[in-house]
Scaffold this motif. Structure first.
Motif, mmCIF file in Angstrom:
data_model
loop_
_atom_site.group_PDB
_atom_site.id
_atom_site.type_symbol
_atom_site.label_atom_id
_atom_site.label_comp_id
_atom_site.label_asym_id
_atom_site.label_seq_id
_atom_site.Cartn_x
_atom_site.Cartn_y
_atom_site.Cartn_z
ATOM 1 N N GLY A 22 0.774 -1.235 0.000
ATOM 2 C CA GLY A 22 0.000 0.000 0.000
ATOM 3 C C GLY A 22 0.802 1.281 0.000
ATOM 4 N N SER A 23 2.130 1.208 -0.119
ATOM 5 C CA SER A 23 2.929 2.427 -0.125
ATOM 6 C C SER A 23 4.191 2.233 -0.956
ATOM 7 N N ARG A 25 -5.976 14.368 -4.674
ATOM 8 C CA ARG A 25 -5.017 13.260 -4.488
ATOM 9 C C ARG A 25 -5.713 12.022 -3.959
ATOM 10 N N SER A 26 -5.318 10.882 -4.465
ATOM 11 C CA SER A 26 -5.910 9.620 -4.022
ATOM 12 C C SER A 26 -5.084 8.958 -2.926
ATOM 13 N N ASP A 27 -3.936 9.564 -2.575
ATOM 14 C CA ASP A 27 -3.050 9.019 -1.549
ATOM 15 C C ASP A 27 -2.406 10.173 -0.787
ATOM 16 N N THR A 28 -1.645 9.851 0.224
ATOM 17 C CA THR A 28 -0.906 10.857 0.984
ATOM 18 C C THR A 28 0.564 10.748 0.617
ATOM 19 N N GLY A 82 -6.984 13.728 -0.939
ATOM 20 C CA GLY A 82 -7.979 14.742 -1.250
ATOM 21 C C GLY A 82 -7.408 16.115 -1.544
ATOM 22 N N TRP A 83 -6.087 16.297 -1.377
ATOM 23 C CA TRP A 83 -5.485 17.609 -1.611
ATOM 24 C C TRP A 83 -5.587 17.993 -3.081
ATOM 25 N N ILE A 104 4.843 7.526 -0.225
ATOM 26 C CA ILE A 104 3.443 7.652 -0.638
ATOM 27 C C ILE A 104 2.712 6.441 -0.094
ATOM 28 N N TYR A 105 1.577 6.722 0.555
ATOM 29 C CA TYR A 105 0.800 5.637 1.141
ATOM 30 C C TYR A 105 -0.676 5.938 1.069
#
Length: 115
Positions: free
Chosen positions: A42-43, A60-63, A97-98, A114-115
């Motif tokens: 997942g990252s 964004r779909s991830d952090t 979501g950013w 990224i995760y």
């Protein structure tokens, strides 16, 4: 059992493989060099370098957490309108979501997770 990740200084400073132009670029010629260093469920973790140019980021779909090693850029947050000048030594967190914009003004090299 999960294993730790250790990124050596030589990995951070060395040559990075070419990865083409940044997808969605609408200004400049932001050519990328990227070296993925670790893929964890997942990252992913790696080193990213980008030449000057700009592009929007929508929802964004991830952090992403990144530490800027070299260069300079402006990151604009659409929700607040804040424009942040980033440079070597800065830590940036872009959450799920950013929405905003990257404008690289001097070739940027960063370590990312990224995760």
């Amino acid at each position: 059992m999960a294993a730790m990740t250790h990124i050596k200084k030589t990995d951070v400073e060395g040559h990075l493989p070419e990865a083409g132009i940044r997808a969605g670029a609408d200004s400049g010629n932001p050519m990328l060099n990227v070296q993925a260093l670790e893929h964890i469920t997942g990252s992913n973790v790696g080193i990213w370098e980008c030449q000057p140019g700009g592009w929007p980021v929508v929802d964004r779909s991830d952090t992403e957490v990144c530490y800027i090693l070299a260069g300079a850029a402006r990151i604009t947050d659409e929700a607040s309108g804040d424009v942040r000048e980033i440079a070597a030594g800065d830590l940036v967190v872009l959450p799920v979501g950013w929405t905003g914009r990257w404008d690289v003004t001097e070739t940027v090299r960063k370590v990312y997770a990224i995760y």
